[in-house]
Design an enzyme around this catalytic site. Sequence first.
Site, PDB file in Angstrom:
ATOM      1  N   CYS A 306       1.006  -0.955  -0.080  1.00  0.00           N
ATOM      2  CA  CYS A 306       0.247  -0.048  -0.226  1.00  0.00           C
ATOM      3  C   CYS A 306       0.822   1.250   0.246  1.00  0.00           C
ATOM      4  O   CYS A 306      -0.156   1.854  -0.337  1.00  0.00           O
ATOM      5  CB  CYS A 306      -1.505   0.353   0.879  1.00  0.00           C
ATOM      6  SG  CYS A 306      -0.393   0.001   2.459  1.00  0.00           S
ATOM      7  N   ARG A 336       9.544 -10.084  -1.019  1.00  0.00           N
ATOM      8  CA  ARG A 336      10.168  -9.842   0.113  1.00  0.00           C
ATOM      9  C   ARG A 336      11.567 -11.308   0.068  1.00  0.00           C
ATOM     10  O   ARG A 336      11.105 -12.059  -0.383  1.00  0.00           O
ATOM     11  CB  ARG A 336       9.642 -10.178   1.273  1.00  0.00           C
ATOM     12  CG  ARG A 336       8.214  -9.583   1.470  1.00  0.00           C
ATOM     13  CD  ARG A 336       6.845  -9.653   2.174  1.00  0.00           C
ATOM     14  NE  ARG A 336       6.607  -9.188   2.550  1.00  0.00           N
ATOM     15  CZ  ARG A 336       5.578  -9.188   3.569  1.00  0.00           C
ATOM     16  NH1 ARG A 336       6.026  -9.993   5.062  1.00  0.00           N
ATOM     17  NH2 ARG A 336       4.415  -8.151   3.833  1.00  0.00           N
ATOM     18  N   GLU A 338      13.182 -12.923   1.961  1.00  0.00           N
ATOM     19  CA  GLU A 338      12.925 -14.141   2.939  1.00  0.00           C
ATOM     20  C   GLU A 338      14.305 -14.442   4.078  1.00  0.00           C
ATOM     21  O   GLU A 338      14.734 -15.412   2.589  1.00  0.00           O
ATOM     22  CB  GLU A 338      11.702 -15.208   3.629  1.00  0.00           C
ATOM     23  CG  GLU A 338      10.229 -14.650   2.651  1.00  0.00           C
ATOM     24  CD  GLU A 338       9.332 -13.901   3.790  1.00  0.00           C
ATOM     25  OE1 GLU A 338      10.024 -13.753   5.017  1.00  0.00           O
ATOM     26  OE2 GLU A 338       8.090 -12.986   3.363  1.00  0.00           O
ATOM     27  N   ARG A 347       5.621 -19.427   1.875  1.00  0.00           N
ATOM     28  CA  ARG A 347       6.713 -18.371   2.314  1.00  0.00           C
ATOM     29  C   ARG A 347       7.273 -18.538   0.533  1.00  0.00           C
ATOM     30  O   ARG A 347       8.715 -18.677   0.618  1.00  0.00           O
ATOM     31  CB  ARG A 347       7.074 -19.210   3.335  1.00  0.00           C
ATOM     32  CG  ARG A 347       8.453 -17.724   3.903  1.00  0.00           C
ATOM     33  CD  ARG A 347       8.692 -17.236   4.951  1.00  0.00           C
ATOM     34  NE  ARG A 347       7.848 -17.726   6.286  1.00  0.00           N
ATOM     35  CZ  ARG A 347       6.745 -16.963   7.054  1.00  0.00           C
ATOM     36  NH1 ARG A 347       7.630 -15.497   6.787  1.00  0.00           N
ATOM     37  NH2 ARG A 347       6.887 -16.961   8.070  1.00  0.00           N
ATOM     38  N   GLU A 355      -4.180  -6.838  -1.770  1.00  0.00           N
ATOM     39  CA  GLU A 355      -4.617  -5.197  -0.419  1.00  0.00           C
ATOM     40  C   GLU A 355      -5.659  -4.573  -0.538  1.00  0.00           C
ATOM     41  O   GLU A 355      -6.167  -3.609  -2.030  1.00  0.00           O
ATOM     42  CB  GLU A 355      -3.556  -4.387  -1.233  1.00  0.00           C
ATOM     43  CG  GLU A 355      -3.371  -3.778  -0.322  1.00  0.00           C
ATOM     44  CD  GLU A 355      -2.239  -3.931   1.142  1.00  0.00           C
ATOM     45  OE1 GLU A 355      -1.886  -4.747   1.606  1.00  0.00           O
ATOM     46  OE2 GLU A 355      -1.996  -3.242   1.956  1.00  0.00           O
ATOM     47  N   ASP A 416      -5.013 -10.407  12.900  1.00  0.00           N
ATOM     48  CA  ASP A 416      -4.573 -11.418  11.922  1.00  0.00           C
ATOM     49  C   ASP A 416      -5.610 -12.139  12.130  1.00  0.00           C
ATOM     50  O   ASP A 416      -6.039 -12.706  12.753  1.00  0.00           O
ATOM     51  CB  ASP A 416      -2.775 -12.154  12.329  1.00  0.00           C
ATOM     52  CG  ASP A 416      -1.536 -10.815  12.055  1.00  0.00           C
ATOM     53  OD1 ASP A 416      -1.923  -9.920  10.850  1.00  0.00           O
ATOM     54  OD2 ASP A 416      -0.934 -11.692  11.919  1.00  0.00           O
ATOM     55  N   GLU A 429      -0.284 -17.132   9.010  1.00  0.00           N
ATOM     56  CA  GLU A 429      -0.974 -15.865   8.806  1.00  0.00           C
ATOM     57  C   GLU A 429      -1.609 -16.118   6.951  1.00  0.00           C
ATOM     58  O   GLU A 429      -0.801 -16.052   6.819  1.00  0.00           O
ATOM     59  CB  GLU A 429      -0.684 -14.684   9.160  1.00  0.00           C
ATOM     60  CG  GLU A 429      -1.214 -14.002   8.434  1.00  0.00           C
ATOM     61  CD  GLU A 429       0.071 -12.408   8.877  1.00  0.00           C
ATOM     62  OE1 GLU A 429       0.972 -12.323   9.959  1.00  0.00           O
ATOM     63  OE2 GLU A 429      -0.637 -11.006   8.010  1.00  0.00           O
ATOM     64  N   ASN A 432      -4.176 -10.090   6.563  1.00  0.00           N
ATOM     65  CA  ASN A 432      -3.859  -9.212   7.916  1.00  0.00           C
ATOM     66  C   ASN A 432      -5.101  -8.475   8.154  1.00  0.00           C
ATOM     67  O   ASN A 432      -6.023  -7.678   6.437  1.00  0.00           O
ATOM     68  CB  ASN A 432      -3.147  -9.195   8.309  1.00  0.00           C
ATOM     69  CG  ASN A 432      -1.887  -8.321   7.435  1.00  0.00           C
ATOM     70  OD1 ASN A 432      -3.471  -7.246   6.690  1.00  0.00           O
ATOM     71  ND2 ASN A 432      -0.885  -7.816   7.654  1.00  0.00           N
ATOM     72  N   CYS A 457      -5.976  -0.886   6.048  1.00  0.00           N
ATOM     73  CA  CYS A 457      -5.088  -1.333   4.775  1.00  0.00           C
ATOM     74  C   CYS A 457      -5.086  -2.679   5.505  1.00  0.00           C
ATOM     75  O   CYS A 457      -5.360  -2.963   6.718  1.00  0.00           O
ATOM     76  CB  CYS A 457      -3.902  -1.060   4.337  1.00  0.00           C
ATOM     77  SG  CYS A 457      -2.458  -2.021   5.060  1.00  0.00           S
ATOM     78  N   ARG A 464      -0.715 -18.186   0.404  1.00  0.00           N
ATOM     79  CA  ARG A 464      -0.983 -18.239   2.222  1.00  0.00           C
ATOM     80  C   ARG A 464      -2.417 -18.926   1.668  1.00  0.00           C
ATOM     81  O   ARG A 464      -2.745 -19.889   2.706  1.00  0.00           O
ATOM     82  CB  ARG A 464      -1.178 -17.044   3.033  1.00  0.00           C
ATOM     83  CG  ARG A 464       0.409 -16.258   2.798  1.00  0.00           C
ATOM     84  CD  ARG A 464       0.920 -17.446   4.000  1.00  0.00           C
ATOM     85  NE  ARG A 464       2.169 -16.806   4.262  1.00  0.00           N
ATOM     86  CZ  ARG A 464       2.326 -16.239   5.040  1.00  0.00           C
ATOM     87  NH1 ARG A 464       2.158 -16.021   5.865  1.00  0.00           N
ATOM     88  NH2 ARG A 464       4.211 -15.406   5.266  1.00  0.00           N
TER      89      ARG A 464
HETATM   90  P1  ATP Z   1       4.426 -14.410   8.404  1.00  0.00           P
HETATM   91  O1  ATP Z   1       4.913 -13.641   9.767  1.00  0.00           O
HETATM   92  O2  ATP Z   1       4.109 -14.992   8.060  1.00  0.00           O
HETATM   93  O3  ATP Z   1       5.545 -14.181   7.068  1.00  0.00           O
HETATM   94  P2  ATP Z   1       4.193 -11.319   7.907  1.00  0.00           P
HETATM   95  O4  ATP Z   1       3.438 -10.853   9.257  1.00  0.00           O
HETATM   96  O5  ATP Z   1       4.988 -11.187   7.076  1.00  0.00           O
HETATM   97  O6  ATP Z   1       3.962 -12.881   7.853  1.00  0.00           O
HETATM   98  P3  ATP Z   1       2.614  -9.114   6.810  1.00  0.00           P
HETATM   99  O7  ATP Z   1       3.895  -8.200   6.514  1.00  0.00           O
HETATM  100  O8  ATP Z   1       1.727  -9.438   7.742  1.00  0.00           O
HETATM  101  O9  ATP Z   1       3.237 -10.438   7.187  1.00  0.00           O
HETATM  102  O10 ATP Z   1       1.741  -9.765   5.276  1.00  0.00           O
HETATM  103  C1  ATP Z   1       0.159  -9.005   5.099  1.00  0.00           C
HETATM  104  C2  ATP Z   1       0.150 -10.918   4.533  1.00  0.00           C
HETATM  105  O11 ATP Z   1       0.490 -10.353   3.298  1.00  0.00           O
HETATM  106  C3  ATP Z   1      -0.193 -11.897   4.749  1.00  0.00           C
HETATM  107  O12 ATP Z   1      -1.375 -11.952   5.667  1.00  0.00           O
HETATM  108  C4  ATP Z   1       0.320 -13.381   4.422  1.00  0.00           C
HETATM  109  O13 ATP Z   1      -1.203 -13.444   3.974  1.00  0.00           O
HETATM  110  C5  ATP Z   1       1.346 -12.606   2.443  1.00  0.00           C
HETATM  111  N1  ATP Z   1       2.404 -12.650   2.740  1.00  0.00           N
HETATM  112  C6  ATP Z   1       3.190 -11.955   3.410  1.00  0.00           C
HETATM  113  N2  ATP Z   1       4.534 -13.050   4.194  1.00  0.00           N
HETATM  114  C7  ATP Z   1       4.600 -12.852   2.141  1.00  0.00           C
HETATM  115  C8  ATP Z   1       5.311 -14.626   1.544  1.00  0.00           C
HETATM  116  N3  ATP Z   1       6.540 -14.752   1.687  1.00  0.00           N
HETATM  117  N4  ATP Z   1       4.626 -15.183   1.317  1.00  0.00           N
HETATM  118  C9  ATP Z   1       2.905 -15.235   0.563  1.00  0.00           C
HETATM  119  N5  ATP Z   1       2.734 -14.635   1.151  1.00  0.00           N
HETATM  120  C10 ATP Z   1       3.100 -13.819   2.381  1.00  0.00           C
HETATM  121 ZN    ZN Z   2      -0.748  -1.909   3.846  1.00  0.00          ZN
HETATM  122 MG    MG Z   3       6.963 -12.505   7.303  1.00  0.00          MG
END
Ligand code: ATP
Ligand code: ZN
Ligand code: MG
Length: 498
Positions: A306, A336, A338, A347, A355, A416, A429, A432, A457, A464
């Site tokens: 966002c 990301r 990761e 992940r 979004e 969440d 998760e 959110n 947002c 996921r």
């Molecule tokens: P987690 O702790 O499980 O990695 P996060 O706190 O990093 O989650 P947010 O930053 O809140 O996740 O991102 C919002 C949403 O984006 C999550 O609810 C999820 O649906 C999605 N998301 C985040 N990271 C990933 C990823 N690496 N792969 C797939 N989906 C993701």
């Molecule tokens: Zn956002």
């Molecule tokens: Mg994460």
Amino acid sequence: MKLRLSCLYTLTKEVSEKLVYPILKDASEVLERGAPPGEGAKIVGKSLSKDKLTVVIESGTYVRPHDAAFRLKNFLSQKLGKEHHVGVKEIVGKLYEIIFDVPATPSEEVKLPYAKSISFKGKTCTLILEDVSEEFLQKNTVDRMISLIKEKVEFQQYGTREEHHKIIYEGSTKPMHFTEDPSQELINRKWVKRTPHRNQFIFGPQITELAEAVKRAYVDVIYKPLGFVEMMFPKIVDWSIWKKSGHARALYHGGFNPYLFITPKTADPKAWEEVCDKIKITGEIPSEDIMDLLEPPRGGLAFAQCPPFWTYLEGETVASESLPIKVFDWSGPTYRYESGGAHGFERVDELHRIETLWVGSPDQVQEINLELREKFRVLMEEVLELNIRQALVTPWFMEQKGVLDESVEGGAGTVDYEAILPYNGSWLEVQNCSNNGDSYPKAFNAKAQKGELASGCAGGSFERYLSAFLAQKGFDPENWPKKFRKYITVIPEDVKFL
Ligand code: ATP
Ligand code: ZN
Ligand code: MG
């Protein structure tokens, strides 16, 4: 709070004590301006050597010494300039001692760049800076360093993010039909395939159809009834946007780094000729040579989705009749880097997320927040028939402060939605939903015609949703809930690989 700055003024010419000291005396009024009587900044020491004037300034809460240093610069320039044609060339903060209270006794060392030393006596911190430039003093950097130390101390008390997790809802039990790792099964069936890049998959036609079905369900269950319309947010994000949104503060963002983008220094074909020739001759990529032709990073690829929306409202005043604004975006993947080893489909480094974003008065924003929270529950529990729970977690913009707002109903906060993965018993998760208060409108200077502007947002990725769904329901469409199956046109036949 006690602050003491020893400031070195370099003048354009040599001056005498007789000339300059009376001026310092006269400056006291200027240094006190704006503070209650006797509580402004004070000059507590001075020395002069040729064109170098050292002034020691002390203050408490009112008129920070670095502000006072500039007031004094102007005053000196005025008094010395007109009659004596002497100016102030430069200011350097030779020694800046800042004593202030922190919220708790720190449990470990606190480190900060630009600090000469940081020490604590109980809850009292002494921060020492040496040889700080004029620009550093001018930009209020010192105040930011003070807040950062306070934040770090506070964060030490709260520990990791896991502790800010309070279950507020446990869903009813739904049937589960699978006990394996869905990522492995997806790979076995060739519904997805890993690419040469870490944590990245290509989606085959079958999983793509399921992702489309999740989209259709999302529109039908959430966006149509609540009146959300679609936008396309940019995915290349200039530093300036993350600087404003606050995301730049978290370049290491608890579990991942953003992907950064770099651009060429030049478009001159001559500059690129050698690198291209090397590739043609060797078939290899001369990475180091390429680095020489690139600028440093100019920003990153969207990871929170966002922030780049806010360019749309930046500097604008939104008419009352246009509020609330309700939009969603799934125009492209977000990224990301990761941390940790290889992850499964849940992940990924390249994620496909929907979004949801809404902007309005604080009341409108909270009302929509609650409506959305219910709709997300319906999508997950009644359409996908997932076993879920909801947890109150720290909103991203408070993460660093370690604050968990218990009263999410009344204001900013994040919920969440987590689904259980039967194959390993962990909670994932999936979605959110956040009320972000006024943080974005403030950061991007967006205003409402009347009253305050706030925003919210929500994000959830197909990876996921589908990981949770397949983990619980398995791969036999017979076991998939009817309410979801109606969004699936037809699952394409598996491609046979020999
Ligand atoms: P987690 O702790 O499980 O990695 P996060 O706190 O990093 O989650 P947010 O930053 O809140 O996740 O991102 C919002 C949403 O984006 C999550 O609810 C999820 O649906 C999605 N998301 C985040 N990271 C990933 C990823 N690496 N792969 C797939 N989906 C993701
Ligand atoms: Zn956002
Ligand atoms: Mg994460």
